[in-house]
Design an enzyme around this catalytic site. Sequence first.
Site, PDB file in Angstrom:
ATOM      1  N   HIS A 161      -0.101   5.179  -8.144  1.00 53.66           N
ATOM      2  CA  HIS A 161      -0.469   6.077  -9.233  1.00 53.66           C
ATOM      3  C   HIS A 161       0.426   5.876 -10.454  1.00 53.66           C
ATOM      4  CE1 HIS A 161      -2.289   9.656 -10.978  1.00 53.66           C
ATOM      5  NE2 HIS A 161      -1.081  10.122 -11.253  1.00 53.66           N
TER       6      HIS A 161
ATOM      7  N   GLY B  26      -1.299   8.206  -3.490  1.00 51.33           N
ATOM      8  CA  GLY B  26       0.071   7.764  -3.299  1.00 51.33           C
ATOM      9  C   GLY B  26       0.809   7.594  -4.616  1.00 51.33           C
ATOM     10  N   VAL B  27       2.088   7.949  -4.607  1.00 48.38           N
ATOM     11  CA  VAL B  27       2.910   7.889  -5.815  1.00 48.38           C
ATOM     12  C   VAL B  27       3.047   6.466  -6.342  1.00 48.38           C
ATOM     13  CG1 VAL B  27       5.298   8.112  -6.632  1.00 48.38           C
ATOM     14  CG2 VAL B  27       4.210  10.001  -5.417  1.00 48.38           C
TER      15      VAL B  27
ATOM     16  N   ARG C  45       0.830  -1.205   0.000  1.00 50.67           N
ATOM     17  CA  ARG C  45       0.000   0.000   0.000  1.00 50.67           C
ATOM     18  C   ARG C  45       0.865   1.255   0.000  1.00 50.67           C
ATOM     19  NH1 ARG C  45      -4.590   1.239   4.567  1.00 50.67           N
ATOM     20  NH2 ARG C  45      -2.788   1.545   5.922  1.00 50.67           N
TER      21      ARG C  45
ATOM     22  N   ASN D  45      -5.696   1.722 -13.098  1.00 46.33           N
ATOM     23  CA  ASN D  45      -5.648   2.454 -11.831  1.00 46.33           C
ATOM     24  C   ASN D  45      -7.013   2.521 -11.144  1.00 46.33           C
ATOM     25  OD1 ASN D  45      -2.989   2.976 -11.440  1.00 46.33           O
ATOM     26  ND2 ASN D  45      -3.072   5.154 -11.879  1.00 46.33           N
ATOM     27  N   TYR D  46      -8.080   2.227 -11.883  1.00 39.74           N
ATOM     28  CA  TYR D  46      -9.410   2.126 -11.285  1.00 39.74           C
ATOM     29  C   TYR D  46      -9.784   0.653 -11.178  1.00 39.74           C
ATOM     30  CZ  TYR D  46      -9.799   7.102 -12.515  1.00 39.74           C
ATOM     31  OH  TYR D  46      -9.603   8.449 -12.638  1.00 39.74           O
TER      32      TYR D  46
ATOM     33  N   GLY E 196      -0.843   4.887  -1.151  1.00 45.33           N
ATOM     34  CA  GLY E 196      -1.809   5.898  -0.722  1.00 45.33           C
ATOM     35  C   GLY E 196      -3.149   5.354  -0.277  1.00 45.33           C
ATOM     36  N   GLY E 197      -3.460   4.121  -0.661  1.00 43.35           N
ATOM     37  CA  GLY E 197      -4.704   3.500  -0.217  1.00 43.35           C
ATOM     38  C   GLY E 197      -5.952   3.948  -0.946  1.00 43.35           C
TER      39      GLY E 197
END
Length: 515
Positions: A183, A179-180, A107, A454-455, A109-110
């Site tokens: 992402h 979060g980097v 994890r 990313n989704y 940025g969560g």
Amino acid sequence: MKHSRATLLAVIFFAIIIWESNSSLAYSETFSQCLTTNSDPKHPISPAVLYAGNRSYTSVLEANIHNLRLNTSTTPKPFLIIAALHESHVQAAVTCGRRHNLQMKIRSGGHDYDGLSYVSYSGHPFFVLDMFNLRSVDVDLASKTAWVQSGAILGEVYYYIWEKSKTLAYPAGVCPTVGVGGHISGGGYGNMIRKYGLTVDNTIDARLVDVNGKILDRKLMGDDLFWAINGGGGGSFGVVLAYKIKLVEVPETVTVFRVTRTLEQNATEIVHRWQHVAPELPDEVFIRTTMEFVNGTASSQKTVRATFLAMFLGDASTLLSILNRRLPELDLVRSDCTETSWIQSVLFWTDIQVGTSEKVLLERNEALMYIKRKSDYVLKPISRTGLESIWRKMIDLETPTAVAFNPYGGMMAKISSTATPFPYRAGNLCKIQYELYRFMTPFVSKNPRRSFFNYRDIELGTNSHKIRSYVEGKRYGEKYFAGNFERLVEIKTRVDSGNFFRNENSIPVKPYFDS
């Protein structure tokens, strides 16, 4: 006899549960010992290891859960969290997790829509490797690059770039608390996508802990593995410690606007025209369109409101000249526009008042939501009739959930679909984020229906990582990666044949009989 057999099966079932519970506790102790043994004595790992019951466990676990849907009493919880304080802690987590055959969730940025970075749906014990303490941002103005650790949030990246330069930026997401690590590794996009492409189009190096616990840079990992973690999801191939990113030029003055139009204010015609125009505008212009159900001005009236949210790398006069010629239906006027700095435009897009201190970008707290969203791609404009049917559906459902259209074109149409694992470039007009998934089938991509990694969306398919792992992985993998899926599988099989780095939507290994 039937009763006796049923009783026996029940006894066996509960015995298995008790055995698994006890073995999990025993495993935890052995795992803890392994972590200590494999840690650098100069950087003790014990302060980073949080078991359930530890006073910091709950606060750390919940600090980066942004979706209330994934924070209930029945949500599966990790038996342990490793809140890594040093790179050697990440190495120890990988080494010991693999040795004890424990599933590891990674994890940063969560913000994962289905919580795959901190929730397991397998029913087996798992632990979370939380990267939030590894968050340094080292900006080098001379080379116009920065090394960014995976636990940093985008707001921190933007702030520390701005601290050193008012005309350099990074083309990433519009949510500062993302979060980097997740992402970038999943593709990443923001409101400069048409000018500079995706985040992965601006990544030039990385540091990765591989399945053997070794730290590799781009040269050591090779071009294939670097390609894979640049949009194919780093968590399938290792643990990305940091990315080296390329900074981009921005003018001292940029222009933003947010204007709304209801159906009664010609929203249908504007949105219809926007579909044709937005992907063809100068690369410096990005206009997101969001539609949502609202109550009208009359007490019994229901309508749909369209919001046009723009970022322009230039001054307001130039933007007005472009849009009054190319999209006159919007009827944009000078008072709609705000000229500001790039860093302040980040605040504007986050719905924070322009003029607020830039230090707000360093804050990690944000409003919690109960959310489930999906993504899609539009390949050709939706007709007026089609748009009207969407509005009727939204009004019938009275759903407050927005349908957000993000235009492509520009740089997105100039980069090859195989340059990174992210495949959806030329030929895609825009990406949608929404909930009206089934209803939208006639208007979006098909065979396969496309989705943005990313989704992540477990409704597209999940992987049990058993005998049919490759088949299960292909169900969702081709929707995320299209023709790049097979190359990702080949790389995964080569670098992690034992499939240690896995989650419900990870890249599977190639079946042994196909290798």
